[in-house]
Write a protein that holds these residues in place. Structure first.
Motif, PDB file in Angstrom:
ATOM      1  N   ASP A 199       0.847  -1.177   0.000  1.00  0.00           N
ATOM      2  CA  ASP A 199       0.000   0.000   0.000  1.00  0.00           C
ATOM      3  C   ASP A 199       0.891   1.238   0.000  1.00  0.00           C
ATOM      4  OD1 ASP A 199      -1.824   1.987   0.348  1.00  0.00           O
ATOM      5  OD2 ASP A 199      -2.716   1.179   2.179  1.00  0.00           O
ATOM      6  N   PRO A 200       0.931   1.991  -1.094  1.00  0.00           N
ATOM      7  CA  PRO A 200       1.827   3.150  -1.145  1.00  0.00           C
ATOM      8  C   PRO A 200       1.541   4.167  -0.056  1.00  0.00           C
ATOM      9  CG  PRO A 200       0.978   2.613  -3.333  1.00  0.00           C
ATOM     10  CD  PRO A 200       0.199   1.795  -2.355  1.00  0.00           C
ATOM     11  N   SER A 201       0.302   4.205   0.433  1.00  0.00           N
ATOM     12  CA  SER A 201      -0.058   5.230   1.409  1.00  0.00           C
ATOM     13  C   SER A 201       0.640   5.045   2.753  1.00  0.00           C
ATOM     14  CB  SER A 201      -1.576   5.255   1.610  1.00  0.00           C
ATOM     15  OG  SER A 201      -2.040   4.026   2.150  1.00  0.00           O
ATOM     16  N   VAL A 202       1.190   3.849   3.013  1.00  0.00           N
ATOM     17  CA  VAL A 202       1.884   3.617   4.286  1.00  0.00           C
ATOM     18  C   VAL A 202       3.397   3.698   4.123  1.00  0.00           C
ATOM     19  CG1 VAL A 202       0.004   2.177   5.111  1.00  0.00           C
ATOM     20  CG2 VAL A 202       1.949   1.099   3.981  1.00  0.00           C
ATOM     21  N   GLU A 203       3.876   3.990   2.907  1.00  0.00           N
ATOM     22  CA  GLU A 203       5.310   4.088   2.659  1.00  0.00           C
ATOM     23  C   GLU A 203       5.729   5.553   2.590  1.00  0.00           C
ATOM     24  OE1 GLU A 203       5.681   2.099  -1.066  1.00  0.00           O
ATOM     25  OE2 GLU A 203       5.923   0.121  -0.145  1.00  0.00           O
ATOM     26  N   PRO A 204       6.942   5.875   2.994  1.00  0.00           N
ATOM     27  CA  PRO A 204       7.431   7.244   2.805  1.00  0.00           C
ATOM     28  C   PRO A 204       7.609   7.543   1.320  1.00  0.00           C
ATOM     29  CG  PRO A 204       9.195   5.815   3.589  1.00  0.00           C
ATOM     30  CD  PRO A 204       7.933   5.013   3.663  1.00  0.00           C
ATOM     31  N   ALA A 205       7.267   8.746   0.920  1.00  0.00           N
ATOM     32  CA  ALA A 205       7.353   9.120  -0.497  1.00  0.00           C
ATOM     33  C   ALA A 205       8.795   9.370  -0.899  1.00  0.00           C
ATOM     34  CB  ALA A 205       6.511  10.357  -0.761  1.00  0.00           C
ATOM     35  N   ARG A 206       9.169   8.800  -2.019  1.00  0.00           N
ATOM     36  CA  ARG A 206      10.496   8.993  -2.586  1.00  0.00           C
ATOM     37  C   ARG A 206      10.354   9.294  -4.081  1.00  0.00           C
ATOM     38  NH1 ARG A 206      11.179   9.138   2.113  1.00  0.00           N
ATOM     39  NH2 ARG A 206      12.555   7.848   3.396  1.00  0.00           N
ATOM     40  N   PHE A 207      10.817  10.480  -4.488  1.00  0.00           N
ATOM     41  CA  PHE A 207      10.653  10.918  -5.877  1.00  0.00           C
ATOM     42  C   PHE A 207      12.000  11.369  -6.428  1.00  0.00           C
ATOM     43  CE2 PHE A 207       9.558  14.176  -9.106  1.00  0.00           C
ATOM     44  CZ  PHE A 207       8.748  13.418  -9.936  1.00  0.00           C
ATOM     45  N   PRO A 208      12.744  10.465  -7.103  1.00  0.00           N
ATOM     46  CA  PRO A 208      14.012  10.861  -7.727  1.00  0.00           C
ATOM     47  C   PRO A 208      13.758  11.763  -8.936  1.00  0.00           C
ATOM     48  CG  PRO A 208      13.862   8.465  -7.425  1.00  0.00           C
ATOM     49  CD  PRO A 208      12.490   9.025  -7.235  1.00  0.00           C
ATOM     50  N   VAL A 209      14.398  12.887  -8.983  1.00  0.00           N
ATOM     51  CA  VAL A 209      14.216  13.825 -10.094  1.00  0.00           C
ATOM     52  C   VAL A 209      14.990  13.330 -11.307  1.00  0.00           C
ATOM     53  CG1 VAL A 209      14.591  16.182 -10.894  1.00  0.00           C
ATOM     54  CG2 VAL A 209      13.868  15.762  -8.539  1.00  0.00           C
ATOM     55  N   GLN A 210      14.259  13.157 -12.394  1.00  0.00           N
ATOM     56  CA  GLN A 210      14.886  12.691 -13.626  1.00  0.00           C
ATOM     57  C   GLN A 210      15.182  13.842 -14.583  1.00  0.00           C
ATOM     58  OE1 GLN A 210      12.690   9.606 -15.581  1.00  0.00           O
ATOM     59  NE2 GLN A 210      14.219   9.275 -17.160  1.00  0.00           N
ATOM     60  N   TYR A 211      14.305  14.850 -14.593  1.00  0.00           N
ATOM     61  CA  TYR A 211      14.451  15.931 -15.571  1.00  0.00           C
ATOM     62  C   TYR A 211      13.777  17.180 -15.029  1.00  0.00           C
ATOM     63  CZ  TYR A 211      14.397  18.232 -20.170  1.00  0.00           C
ATOM     64  OH  TYR A 211      14.588  19.099 -21.215  1.00  0.00           O
TER      65      TYR A 211
ATOM     66  N   ARG B 230       8.108  25.749 -13.583  1.00  0.00           N
ATOM     67  CA  ARG B 230       9.280  24.958 -13.211  1.00  0.00           C
ATOM     68  C   ARG B 230       8.759  23.644 -12.605  1.00  0.00           C
ATOM     69  NH1 ARG B 230      14.668  26.345 -11.241  1.00  0.00           N
ATOM     70  NH2 ARG B 230      14.026  28.527 -11.236  1.00  0.00           N
ATOM     71  N   GLY B 231       8.968  22.559 -13.333  1.00  0.00           N
ATOM     72  CA  GLY B 231       8.494  21.261 -12.866  1.00  0.00           C
ATOM     73  C   GLY B 231       9.623  20.253 -12.820  1.00  0.00           C
ATOM     74  N   TYR B 232       9.447  19.247 -11.984  1.00  0.00           N
ATOM     75  CA  TYR B 232      10.461  18.212 -11.807  1.00  0.00           C
ATOM     76  C   TYR B 232       9.834  16.876 -12.177  1.00  0.00           C
ATOM     77  CZ  TYR B 232      12.262  22.164  -9.246  1.00  0.00           C
ATOM     78  OH  TYR B 232      12.670  23.428  -8.912  1.00  0.00           O
ATOM     79  N   ALA B 233      10.321  16.304 -13.277  1.00  0.00           N
ATOM     80  CA  ALA B 233       9.728  15.079 -13.817  1.00  0.00           C
ATOM     81  C   ALA B 233      10.478  13.856 -13.319  1.00  0.00           C
ATOM     82  CB  ALA B 233       9.741  15.117 -15.347  1.00  0.00           C
ATOM     83  N   GLY B 234       9.725  12.776 -13.111  1.00  0.00           N
ATOM     84  CA  GLY B 234      10.329  11.528 -12.685  1.00  0.00           C
ATOM     85  C   GLY B 234       9.264  10.506 -12.359  1.00  0.00           C
ATOM     86  N   GLN B 235       9.699   9.388 -11.777  1.00  0.00           N
ATOM     87  CA  GLN B 235       8.781   8.317 -11.382  1.00  0.00           C
ATOM     88  C   GLN B 235       8.838   8.162  -9.869  1.00  0.00           C
ATOM     89  OE1 GLN B 235       9.802   4.101 -12.107  1.00  0.00           O
ATOM     90  NE2 GLN B 235       7.807   3.898 -13.113  1.00  0.00           N
ATOM     91  N   LEU B 236       7.671   8.131  -9.251  1.00  0.00           N
ATOM     92  CA  LEU B 236       7.613   7.911  -7.810  1.00  0.00           C
ATOM     93  C   LEU B 236       8.143   6.520  -7.489  1.00  0.00           C
ATOM     94  CD1 LEU B 236       4.291   9.402  -6.374  1.00  0.00           C
ATOM     95  CD2 LEU B 236       6.543   9.524  -5.313  1.00  0.00           C
ATOM     96  N   ALA B 237       9.208   6.460  -6.722  1.00  0.00           N
ATOM     97  CA  ALA B 237       9.795   5.168  -6.368  1.00  0.00           C
ATOM     98  C   ALA B 237       8.992   4.474  -5.283  1.00  0.00           C
ATOM     99  CB  ALA B 237      11.243   5.353  -5.919  1.00  0.00           C
ATOM    100  N   SER B 238       8.385   5.257  -4.401  1.00  0.00           N
ATOM    101  CA  SER B 238       7.563   4.678  -3.332  1.00  0.00           C
ATOM    102  C   SER B 238       6.686   5.761  -2.745  1.00  0.00           C
ATOM    103  CB  SER B 238       8.436   4.048  -2.241  1.00  0.00           C
ATOM    104  OG  SER B 238       9.212   5.041  -1.588  1.00  0.00           O
ATOM    105  N   GLY B 239       5.614   5.333  -2.088  1.00  0.00           N
ATOM    106  CA  GLY B 239       4.777   6.252  -1.349  1.00  0.00           C
ATOM    107  C   GLY B 239       3.793   7.043  -2.187  1.00  0.00           C
ATOM    108  N   VAL B 240       3.217   8.054  -1.565  1.00  0.00           N
ATOM    109  CA  VAL B 240       2.192   8.906  -2.163  1.00  0.00           C
ATOM    110  C   VAL B 240       2.575  10.363  -1.956  1.00  0.00           C
ATOM    111  CG1 VAL B 240      -0.243   9.569  -2.085  1.00  0.00           C
ATOM    112  CG2 VAL B 240       0.404   7.184  -1.716  1.00  0.00           C
ATOM    113  N   LEU B 241       2.391  11.168  -2.995  1.00  0.00           N
ATOM    114  CA  LEU B 241       2.576  12.618  -2.891  1.00  0.00           C
ATOM    115  C   LEU B 241       1.238  13.295  -3.120  1.00  0.00           C
ATOM    116  CD1 LEU B 241       5.926  13.583  -4.687  1.00  0.00           C
ATOM    117  CD2 LEU B 241       5.396  13.735  -2.248  1.00  0.00           C
ATOM    118  N   ARG B 242       0.931  14.279  -2.291  1.00  0.00           N
ATOM    119  CA  ARG B 242      -0.294  15.054  -2.427  1.00  0.00           C
ATOM    120  C   ARG B 242       0.051  16.538  -2.486  1.00  0.00           C
ATOM    121  NH1 ARG B 242      -1.524  10.861   1.054  1.00  0.00           N
ATOM    122  NH2 ARG B 242      -3.421   9.650   0.584  1.00  0.00           N
ATOM    123  N   VAL B 243      -0.770  17.293  -3.170  1.00  0.00           N
ATOM    124  CA  VAL B 243      -0.604  18.740  -3.170  1.00  0.00           C
ATOM    125  C   VAL B 243      -0.750  19.244  -1.738  1.00  0.00           C
ATOM    126  CG1 VAL B 243      -1.566  20.923  -3.964  1.00  0.00           C
ATOM    127  CG2 VAL B 243      -1.403  18.977  -5.544  1.00  0.00           C
TER     128      VAL B 243
END
Length: 438
Positions: free
Chosen positions: A222-234, A247-260
């Motif tokens: 369940d991603p909601s119980v994992e800490p969010a990790r977002f490596p910046v690719q571009y 200005r945006g930072y593109a990549g793939q969420l490695a784990s967890g959930v990000l919310r505004v």
């Protein structure tokens, strides 16, 4: 929203197969594809034609997976082959890995992203050295689920005691490695018993067929119980009339959930800010979860570039000193003093191999100190020093951000797969300063 996240996480199963030479692994994979109706008509015709040419009356289903000419000629699997198939209940990505000891590194490659490993055993031979090696690699890579497929039950007259003894021995060994979920299934890949359809010859077995287990095993977290990790690719800076300040930072969420609105920390700099917006598929969204690819916008203008990590929740402390368990994949040995490149998510830095603490004996899990280096297929414990700080999680808690690769700076070839922290709960270094390293 939590239901949507769970469904997304469990609709796809990545699994790997492993087995000793002549255990029938390629036949099992071929049977699984054939009986689940995942083979095209022209593929089956080609297999039937090749089988007749080799003097075989029945189609050799192993030919469905052994794609290299050398594999077909020798009747062995040499390289990792990825197969994609689906049933009404689940989609699958299968990594068919070799069984030879010299190709153990290929199993590391195939199992590194797997959520389940099928370890094949010949019922006539039982648990052998390579079986233990495959179990150890699965434990090392923290594969959550392991299936023991006891094959060729038809050659032992479908005897329940034979299956029970093998299952008990393997389960005990896997438990000593820290593997918590092991399911044993008696099968005959050649005859099709308990692969896709239940066997009429083993009424003493009341468990699922192999495919039934693959379709129903709970996978994904369940991603909601994992800490969010977002490596910046571009970094996206269009600077157009429509978006002069974007200005945006593109990549793939490695784990967890990000919310505004989430508070995040940018590593390794340590700057803190909040998520101002998330763009996915050209539209704004309030939430993103692993493994979605998105663009994240932050409330503050911070110096962020490729390789930085946007993290929420408990964050790892950036460090230049890394203690790790590694699997060496290259013919050229890894030695103390070697200068390498270390690739962690989207970040690549220079690194020095300070020390090779010990090599792990896969059979006994004993530490072999005083080694002159790690050779191909060796698993060992190393201390690294990087030129720049890295934010690595412990591999035991996060497989994506706890893993890395060591690369030869001269030609760019991969040398070693690394996992931050200890490998097995049963293996510990005896150095009194170990805690200082961590």
């Amino acid at each position: 929203m939590s239901t949507t996240i769970e469904t997304s996480a469990t609709s796809l199963l990545r699994f790997a197969t492993a087995g000793s030479v002549d255990d029938g692994k390629s036949t099992l994979v071929g049977r699984l594809l054939h009986d689940s109706k995942s083979v095209l008509a022209d593929q089956m015709e080609a297999v039937e034609h090749a089988s007749r040419r080799r003097g075989q009356e029945a189609p050799d289903l192993a030919l469905l997976t052994d794609g290299l000419r050398a594999e077909r000629e020798q009747g062995i699997t040499i390289d990792v082959a990825y197969r994609y198939f689906a049933t009404p209940r689940r989609r699958f990505i299968l990594a068919d890995t070799p069984g030879h000891v010299q190709y153990t590194r290929n199993m590391v490659t195939g199992a590194s992203t797997a959520e389940l490993t099928v370890v094949l055993v010949d019922a006539r031979n039982g648990v052998v050295e390579q079986t233990r090696r495959h179990a150890a690699v699965a434990a090392l890579l923290r594969v959550p689920h392991v299936v023991l497929a006891v094959n060729k039950m038809d050659l032992v007259e479908y005897a329940e005691p034979v299956f029970a003894a093998i299952a008990a021995e393997f389960t005990a060994y896997a438990a000593s490695l820290g593997v918590k979920d092991v399911v044993a299934v008696p099968i005959s890949a050649l005859a099709g018993d308990n692969v896709v359809e239940p066997s009429a010859h083993m009424d003493w077995y009341g468990g699922p067929t192999l495919l039934e287990h693959l379709e129903t095993v709970p996978v994904g977290s369940d991603p909601s119980v994992e800490p969010a990790r977002f490596p910046v690719q571009y970094v996206i800076r269009p600077q157009s009339e429509e978006n002069p300040d974007y200005r945006g930072y593109a990549g793939q969420l490695a784990s967890g959930v990000l919310r505004v609105g989430d508070t995040v920390t940018v590593l390794p700099s340590g700057h803190t800010t909040t998520v101002a917006g998330i763009d996915a598929l050209g539209a704004g969204t309030d939430i993103a979860w692993a493994p979605q690819s998105v663009t994240v916008r932050l409330a503050d203008d911070i110096d962020i570039s490729r390789g930085d990590l946007i993290a929420a929740g408990p964050t790892p402390a950036p460090t230049k000193d890394i203690v790790a368990t590694v699997a060496h994949l290259n013919e050229h040995p890894l030695r103390a003093g070697d200068k390498v490149l270390l690739k962690h998510t989207t970040r690549t830095v220079r690194a020095l191999v300070k020390e090779i603490t010990y090599r792990i004996d896969i059979d006994s899990l004993e530490q072999r100190t005083g080694t002159d280096g790690l050779h191909v297929n060796d698993i060992g414990h190393v201390v690294l020093r990087t030129a720049e700080p890295l934010a690595l999680d412990d591999y035991r808690t996060n497989r994506r951000t706890g893993s890395f690769l060591l690369i030869d700076p001269a030609d760019g070839t991969t040398l070693t797969a690394g996992m931050a922290g200890e490998a097995f709960d049963t293996v510990r270094t005896t150095d009194p300063n170990e805690e200082d390293w961590v």
